[in-house]
Design a protein around this motif. Structure first.
Motif, PDB file in Angstrom:
ATOM      1  N   VAL A 115      32.887  42.186  40.535  1.00  0.00           N
ATOM      2  CA  VAL A 115      32.104  42.322  41.893  1.00  0.00           C
ATOM      3  C   VAL A 115      31.876  41.322  42.963  1.00  0.00           C
ATOM      4  O   VAL A 115      32.189  39.983  42.586  1.00  0.00           O
TER       5      VAL A 115
ATOM      6  N   GLY B 121      32.280  39.395  47.276  1.00  0.00           N
ATOM      7  CA  GLY B 121      33.471  39.232  47.994  1.00  0.00           C
ATOM      8  C   GLY B 121      32.764  38.696  49.197  1.00  0.00           C
ATOM      9  O   GLY B 121      31.456  38.937  49.732  1.00  0.00           O
TER      10      GLY B 121
ATOM     11  N   GLU C 299      25.820  41.090  43.193  1.00  0.00           N
ATOM     12  CA  GLU C 299      25.655  40.346  41.964  1.00  0.00           C
ATOM     13  C   GLU C 299      24.688  41.152  41.270  1.00  0.00           C
ATOM     14  O   GLU C 299      24.198  41.082  40.061  1.00  0.00           O
TER      15      GLU C 299
ATOM     16  N   HIS D  36      36.421  36.394  35.024  1.00  0.00           N
ATOM     17  CA  HIS D  36      36.695  35.903  36.510  1.00  0.00           C
ATOM     18  C   HIS D  36      35.838  36.880  37.422  1.00  0.00           C
ATOM     19  O   HIS D  36      35.373  38.060  37.091  1.00  0.00           O
ATOM     20  N   GLY D  37      35.819  36.610  38.739  1.00  0.00           N
ATOM     21  CA  GLY D  37      35.157  37.245  39.843  1.00  0.00           C
ATOM     22  C   GLY D  37      36.167  37.928  40.533  1.00  0.00           C
ATOM     23  O   GLY D  37      37.466  38.303  40.131  1.00  0.00           O
ATOM     24  N   SER D  38      35.685  38.513  41.659  1.00  0.00           N
ATOM     25  CA  SER D  38      36.706  39.458  42.264  1.00  0.00           C
ATOM     26  C   SER D  38      37.933  38.994  43.315  1.00  0.00           C
ATOM     27  O   SER D  38      38.818  39.445  43.748  1.00  0.00           O
ATOM     28  N   ALA D  39      38.197  37.364  43.300  1.00  0.00           N
ATOM     29  CA  ALA D  39      39.064  36.665  43.561  1.00  0.00           C
ATOM     30  C   ALA D  39      39.708  37.227  45.019  1.00  0.00           C
ATOM     31  O   ALA D  39      40.782  37.675  45.129  1.00  0.00           O
TER      32      ALA D  39
ATOM     33  N   ASP E 259      40.840  35.699  47.345  1.00  0.00           N
ATOM     34  CA  ASP E 259      41.891  34.856  47.908  1.00  0.00           C
ATOM     35  C   ASP E 259      43.279  35.641  47.657  1.00  0.00           C
ATOM     36  O   ASP E 259      44.234  35.569  48.433  1.00  0.00           O
TER      37      ASP E 259
ATOM     38  N   ASN F 130      46.228  38.315  37.461  1.00  0.00           N
ATOM     39  CA  ASN F 130      46.491  38.288  36.154  1.00  0.00           C
ATOM     40  C   ASN F 130      45.560  39.460  35.442  1.00  0.00           C
ATOM     41  O   ASN F 130      44.523  39.297  35.500  1.00  0.00           O
TER      42      ASN F 130
END
Ligand code: NAD
Length: 357
Positions: free
Chosen positions: A74, A76, A89, A280-283, A285, A293
């Motif tokens: 979640v 961004g 969050e 990991h988060g929502s990346a 970028d 991945n």
């Protein structure tokens, strides 16, 4: 067997990687003769946009009826306004609370072929295979009072670090049980030289060791644990610790493997429903580019099979397929070296599915 799985794809790359993990689960169901049904619901930023809440009641109700929950990520920039009343969050905290999830499990096992990607020297990474068990619903993040105070012209702020005996007992018990089929070594991490809550933690862990004579219990101060994670990470097997220490140590441990995209996690509680998500988060970028991945999410699906559906053989089958794909040189952009062929999210999953046997 029939199982019902709720998916919460979330924001950013969350939907991409969750989609891939579902494909792997569908393949497992087919190959092992199970029926998995999937039902997607909103959480995080997209849920705020659609309903005003980061965890709509409908989502929580659906999760409570499921056998297990698979989450993407979640958050961004769209929802980053510090003045916002609701943040993505909040959905994570609410779902942990709603499902009574008090234990967060994070296995860390770098793949030998990716040792180059670790910030540590390759020889330090050799043989690293541990799991961190973090208490998730108590301690400093939830203790009351938690407030600002004004007195004598000064402002102060207070947070409260409180643990009850039963909160310590249930998480330490889970950690002892996890250590049994592994190397039978449990490191209980605390700050007993300074904190009263840590002294209670240590006392209870020591008492409980009598019920697990086959497991070797060590008490490790959190500062020492932080050092050992970078000087001798292979010396750990199972680590159990309270919420705040766990928050910090799990992130320190995560970087050992070289990419955020590789690691899974499980959150478990009293009930049988578990929540599984990549670390990991929502990346933002790389969101929408189809290059994330998917392995952290796929390995989270393996944990779901193991801990909620009790399908150990199927879980190991996925883990071996991922290992083989990496051994055979399959790489997404985050783990590729210069000149190596780079796979996109879907292609990487195809390579894993090819190796699910
Ligand atoms: P992040 O984990 O999203 O990204 C950190 C870096 O790792 C980025 O460069 C990203 O591209 C890369 N990365 C992450 N996952 C990857 C994957 N699967 N494949 C390839 N590369 C990957 O952390 P961040 O940038 O600090 O946070 C972005 C957003 O995610 C923020 O809104 C944050 O609050 C949120 N977040 C959510 C969760 C969660 O949902 N559990 C966890 C952490 C952060």
């Amino acid at each position: 067997m029939n199982f019902h799985i709720v998916t919460l794809p979330g924001d950013g790359i969350g939907p991409d990687v969750t989609h891939e993990a579902v494909r792997v689960l569908q393949d497992i169901a087919e190959k092992f003769g199970h029926t998995f049904t999937f039902e997607a619901h909103r959480i995080g930023g997209n849920a705020i946009d659609a309903t005003g809440s980061a965890l709509p009641q409908e989502t929580l109700d659906a999760c409570l009826k499921a056998d297990a929950v698979l989450l993407g990520a979640v958050g961004g920039p769209k929802w980053d306004d510090p003045r916002a009343k609701t943040r993505p969050e909040d959905g994570l905290l609410a779902i942990r609370k709603g499902l009574g999830l008090y234990a967060n499990l994070r296995p860390v096992k770098p793949h030998p072929a990716l040792a180059f990607a670790s910030p540590l020297r390759e020889e330090k990474i050799h043989g690293v295979d541990f799991i961190v068990v973090r208490e998730l619903t108590g301690g400093l993040y939830f203790g009351e009072p938690k407030e600002r105070r004004k007195a004598n012209g000064h402002v102060s702020a207070v947070d409260t670090l409180e643990y009850h005996d039963y909160e310590i007992r249930r998480i330490v018990d889970l950690a002892f049980k996890l250590a049994r089929p592994r190397k039978k070594k449990l490191a209980s991490v605390d700050k007993a030289n300074v904190l009263a809550s840590s002294r209670l933690w240590r006392e209870i862990a020591t008492e409980m060791a009598a019920d697990y004579p086959d497991v070797k219990l060590d008490h490790v101060l959190v500062d020492t644990a932080a050092m050992r994670l970078v000087t001798a990470p292979a010396s750990f097997d199972v680590i159990v610790t309270e919420n705040t220490f766990g928050d910090i140590l799990t992130d320190e441990a995560a970087v050992l493997v070289g990419s955020m995209g590789l690691l899974p996690s499980a959150s478990l509680g009293q009930g049988t429903i578990g929540l599984y998500e990549p670390i990991h988060g929502s990346a933002p970028d790389i969101a929408g580019k189809g290059i994330a991945n998917p392995l952290g999410s796929i390995l989270s699906a393996a944990m779901l099979l193991r801990h909620s559906l009790h399908l150990e053989t199927e879980a190991v089958t996925i883990e071996r397929a991922v290992e083989r794909a990496l051994t055979d040189g399959c790489r997404t952009a985050d783990i590729a070296r210069q000149g190596e062929r780079v796979l996109n999210t879907t292609q990487m999953t195809d390579e894993v599915i090819k190796r699910v046997q």
